[in-house]
Design an enzyme around this catalytic site. Structure first.
Site, PDB file in Angstrom:
ATOM      1  N   HIS A 266       0.855  -1.195   0.000  1.00  0.00           N
ATOM      2  CA  HIS A 266       0.000   0.000   0.000  1.00  0.00           C
ATOM      3  C   HIS A 266       0.883   1.234   0.000  1.00  0.00           C
ATOM      4  O   HIS A 266       1.925   1.241   0.669  1.00  0.00           O
ATOM      5  CB  HIS A 266      -0.918   0.008   1.235  1.00  0.00           C
ATOM      6  CG  HIS A 266      -2.093   0.898   1.064  1.00  0.00           C
ATOM      7  ND1 HIS A 266      -2.011   2.258   1.255  1.00  0.00           N
ATOM      8  CD2 HIS A 266      -3.354   0.634   0.672  1.00  0.00           C
ATOM      9  CE1 HIS A 266      -3.187   2.791   0.997  1.00  0.00           C
ATOM     10  NE2 HIS A 266      -4.020   1.832   0.634  1.00  0.00           N
ATOM     11  N   ASP A 317      -8.124  -5.331   0.560  1.00  0.00           N
ATOM     12  CA  ASP A 317      -8.706  -6.201  -0.470  1.00  0.00           C
ATOM     13  C   ASP A 317      -8.393  -7.675  -0.245  1.00  0.00           C
ATOM     14  O   ASP A 317      -9.123  -8.546  -0.724  1.00  0.00           O
ATOM     15  CB  ASP A 317      -8.192  -5.784  -1.862  1.00  0.00           C
ATOM     16  CG  ASP A 317      -8.742  -4.426  -2.247  1.00  0.00           C
ATOM     17  OD1 ASP A 317      -9.944  -4.203  -2.021  1.00  0.00           O
ATOM     18  OD2 ASP A 317      -7.969  -3.591  -2.732  1.00  0.00           O
TER      19      ASP A 317
HETATM   20  C1  LIG Z   1      -0.837  -0.740  -3.879  1.00  0.00           C
HETATM   21  C2  LIG Z   1       0.398  -0.485  -4.708  1.00  0.00           C
HETATM   22  C3  LIG Z   1      -0.039  -0.076  -6.118  1.00  0.00           C
HETATM   23  C4  LIG Z   1       1.215   0.613  -4.053  1.00  0.00           C
HETATM   24  O1  LIG Z   1       2.153   0.993  -4.947  1.00  0.00           O
HETATM   25  P1  LIG Z   1       3.409   1.955  -4.682  1.00  0.00           P
HETATM   26  O2  LIG Z   1       3.271   2.708  -3.440  1.00  0.00           O
HETATM   27  O3  LIG Z   1       3.587   2.719  -5.945  1.00  0.00           O
HETATM   28  O4  LIG Z   1       4.576   0.932  -4.485  1.00  0.00           O
HETATM   29  P2  LIG Z   1       5.358   0.259  -5.660  1.00  0.00           P
HETATM   30  O5  LIG Z   1       4.383  -0.435  -6.571  1.00  0.00           O
HETATM   31  O6  LIG Z   1       6.263   1.268  -6.287  1.00  0.00           O
HETATM   32  O7  LIG Z   1       6.205  -0.825  -4.909  1.00  0.00           O
HETATM   33  C5  LIG Z   1       7.482  -0.565  -4.350  1.00  0.00           C
HETATM   34  C6  LIG Z   1       8.180  -1.889  -4.199  1.00  0.00           C
HETATM   35  O8  LIG Z   1       7.467  -2.704  -3.265  1.00  0.00           O
HETATM   36  C7  LIG Z   1       7.270  -4.017  -3.806  1.00  0.00           C
HETATM   37  N1  LIG Z   1       5.828  -4.250  -3.968  1.00  0.00           N
HETATM   38  C8  LIG Z   1       4.824  -3.391  -3.630  1.00  0.00           C
HETATM   39  N2  LIG Z   1       3.654  -3.981  -3.774  1.00  0.00           N
HETATM   40  C9  LIG Z   1       3.892  -5.227  -4.233  1.00  0.00           C
HETATM   41  C10 LIG Z   1       3.062  -6.305  -4.528  1.00  0.00           C
HETATM   42  N3  LIG Z   1       1.753  -6.235  -4.386  1.00  0.00           N
HETATM   43  N4  LIG Z   1       3.636  -7.437  -4.970  1.00  0.00           N
HETATM   44  C11 LIG Z   1       4.959  -7.529  -5.117  1.00  0.00           C
HETATM   45  N5  LIG Z   1       5.803  -6.535  -4.826  1.00  0.00           N
HETATM   46  C12 LIG Z   1       5.274  -5.390  -4.380  1.00  0.00           C
HETATM   47  C13 LIG Z   1       8.069  -4.098  -5.036  1.00  0.00           C
HETATM   48  O9  LIG Z   1       9.332  -4.611  -4.682  1.00  0.00           O
HETATM   49  C14 LIG Z   1       8.195  -2.698  -5.484  1.00  0.00           C
HETATM   50  O10 LIG Z   1       9.397  -2.495  -6.161  1.00  0.00           O
HETATM   51  P3  LIG Z   1       9.492  -2.698  -7.774  1.00  0.00           P
HETATM   52  O11 LIG Z   1       8.641  -1.656  -8.394  1.00  0.00           O
HETATM   53  O12 LIG Z   1      10.934  -2.500  -8.067  1.00  0.00           O
HETATM   54  O13 LIG Z   1       8.998  -4.061  -8.101  1.00  0.00           O
HETATM   55  C15 LIG Z   1       1.271  -1.777  -4.804  1.00  0.00           C
HETATM   56  O14 LIG Z   1       1.633  -2.182  -3.517  1.00  0.00           O
HETATM   57  C16 LIG Z   1       0.558  -2.877  -5.552  1.00  0.00           C
HETATM   58  O15 LIG Z   1       0.648  -2.945  -6.792  1.00  0.00           O
HETATM   59  N6  LIG Z   1      -0.202  -3.763  -4.820  1.00  0.00           N
HETATM   60  C17 LIG Z   1      -0.976  -4.781  -5.486  1.00  0.00           C
HETATM   61  C18 LIG Z   1      -2.322  -4.213  -5.934  1.00  0.00           C
HETATM   62  C19 LIG Z   1      -3.252  -3.984  -4.771  1.00  0.00           C
HETATM   63  O16 LIG Z   1      -3.405  -4.820  -3.918  1.00  0.00           O
HETATM   64  N7  LIG Z   1      -3.936  -2.836  -4.809  1.00  0.00           N
HETATM   65  C20 LIG Z   1      -4.889  -2.471  -3.806  1.00  0.00           C
HETATM   66  C21 LIG Z   1      -4.343  -1.372  -2.940  1.00  0.00           C
HETATM   67  S1  LIG Z   1      -5.425  -1.059  -1.578  1.00  0.00           S
END
Ligand SMILES: CC(C)(COP(=O)(O)OP(=O)(O)OC[C@H]1O[C@@H](n2cnc3c(N)ncnc32)[C@H](O)[C@@H]1OP(=O)(O)O)[C@@H](O)C(=O)NCCC(=O)NCCS
Length: 385
Positions: A266, A317
């Site tokens: 998140h 979720d």
């Molecule tokens: C929610 C989310 C979009 C937040 O994104 P963010 O703050 O931009 O964080 P990032 O996506 O840049 O992630 C940073 C690092 O954490 C890790 N990471 C974060 N969420 C991850 C996930 N769900 N699965 C695997 N690795 C994840 C990765 O290592 C990532 O580095 P990378 O881009 O080099 O792979 C992200 O955690 C995600 O895609 N989660 C899955 C979708 C989800 O459940 N969404 C509902 C949110 S309530």
């Protein structure tokens, strides 16, 4: 003066001021208008939480009774909206036809172009009241099922379940749904809420803000994640296969350089999501009552393994998805159910934005070509294929 600092995804950027909810990441507490969501889940209802978010204060007994009556009086869906839904291809995704339904309700709303707080409150209450029936009737239309009616005395959550299934809902399923509706209702400047604020900052109308927000919520990095979680659990099948599945999923490739496991991570919560912990109790209780722990067993392995491998905690979720599955809800409705709840947060933010509006129009760093002379078309020579 242009500040050239740039944060990808606007991470850490303050994009506005709001008094609707606070995410305290140190204490790991989410509060709506000053009330901890844990207290709201333990002691409130979705209807009371809606009143709190829209009006800023908890209602008195009389105010809540009046508000419940107002919501019930607005539950019916205009026939024109059902007619529109009847003419949509039946393979359309519910999040797509919800946008059409909301846009149609906007066209029909006599207050559509009135952007006063009062008119927007009325429209927000109408949408909140009608969306459960829009979703339930729309789903039955798409499935070629006959329409069913609901008992007018039912609560918001039971009304939706009865309209969807035609059956008297199980009280524990109603309680679980009520809790998830409270927890999905509001979450600061998340992507869909920010999108709604951007939309109305042009002085556009509330329905347009909501349609834009639904489109934003649909993506799997936001609301769409709840449907993806259940698809993942089904694909994994049994707990003994969970670790291998994650190892494979997290393998980077040219096609997938940033692999993601849905329901984890998140932007705001790095030490766990309070909301996920609350819902996890319901998910476990549903599994106990069914005597079927397949999904919770897989979820437990995933939770431990993702923490160990990636240091990531589940978000809301993650437990919601198996809970909805065990309640018998169809997977394509999980993100739309999020809409039934987040309509409240979106509306509160739209009203707040318009109360002190300035056009939201950030800037960008240009990385295209520098100025070049315009060559007449007859003189242009293609150098690349
Ligand atoms: C929610 C989310 C979009 C937040 O994104 P963010 O703050 O931009 O964080 P990032 O996506 O840049 O992630 C940073 C690092 O954490 C890790 N990471 C974060 N969420 C991850 C996930 N769900 N699965 C695997 N690795 C994840 C990765 O290592 C990532 O580095 P990378 O881009 O080099 O792979 C992200 O955690 C995600 O895609 N989660 C899955 C979708 C989800 O459940 N969404 C509902 C949110 S309530």
């Amino acid at each position: 003066m242009v500040d050239n600092s740039y944060s990808p995804g606007l991470e850490g950027i303050v994009a506005g001021i709001s008094g609707i909810s606070e995410i305290d990441t140190d204490k790991n507490v989410l509060s709506y208008r000053g009330y901890n969501v844990q207290d709201l889940c333990d002691r409130s209802s979705f209807e009371e939480t809606t009143y709190l978010l829209l009006f800023g204060e908890l209602p008195t007994l009389q105010q809540l009774a009046d508000f419940n009556e107002q919501l019930k009086a607005e539950r019916d869906v205009p026939k024109a909206v059902l007619d529109v839904l009847s003419n949509i291809p039946t393979n359309a995704e519910p999040m797509d036809w919800l946008k059409i339904a909301v846009a149609t309700m906007g066209i029909m709303d006599p207050l559509a172009d009135d952007n006063s707080s009062e008119a927007n409150l009325t429209k927000a209450i109408r949408l909140t009241a009608k969306l459960p029936a829009v979703l339930a009737h729309g789903y039955r239309i798409m499935q070629s099922l006959p329409p069913v009616s609901s008992d007018p005395s039912l609560s918001h959550a039971s009304h939706f379940l009865q309209l969807l299934t035609g059956e008297k809902p199980d009280p524990f399923a109603v309680e679980a749904l009520n809790t998830t509706l409270i927890l999905y209702a509001e979450h600061g400047f998340n992507a869909s809420t920010f999108c709604a604020r951007v939309t109305v900052s042009t002085q556009s109308d509330l329905h347009s803000g909501v349609v834009a927000a639904i489109g934003t919520l649909k993506g799997p990095l936001h609301g769409g994640a709840n449907e993806e979680v259940m698809k993942m659990l089904l694909e994994i099948g049994t707990a003994d296969k969970a670790r291998a599945w994650i190892d494979k999923r997290l393998t980077k490739s040219a096609d997938n350089p940033r692999p993601r496991v849905m329901g984890f991570g998140h932007r705001e919560y790095k030490n766990g999501d309070q909301r996920a912990k609350i819902v996890k109790g319901y998910t476990r209780a549903l599994a106990d009552s069914l005597g079927d722990h397949r999904w919770t067993d897989i979820a437990d392995v995933l939770e431990d393994y993702m923490l160990q491998e990636k240091g990531l905690h589940p978000n809301l979720d993650f437990p919601v998805s198996p809970a909805y599955y065990m309640m018998g809800l169809p997977i394509p409705l999980y993100t739309p159910i999020f809409v039934l709840s987040r309509i409240v947060g979106w509306s509160a933010h739209i009203i707040e934005q318009l109360a002190n509006n300035r056009l939201i129009r950030p800037t960008n760093i240009y990385n295209g070509p520098s100025l070049k002379p315009y060559v007449p078309i007859s003189d242009r020579v293609r150098t690349t294929s």
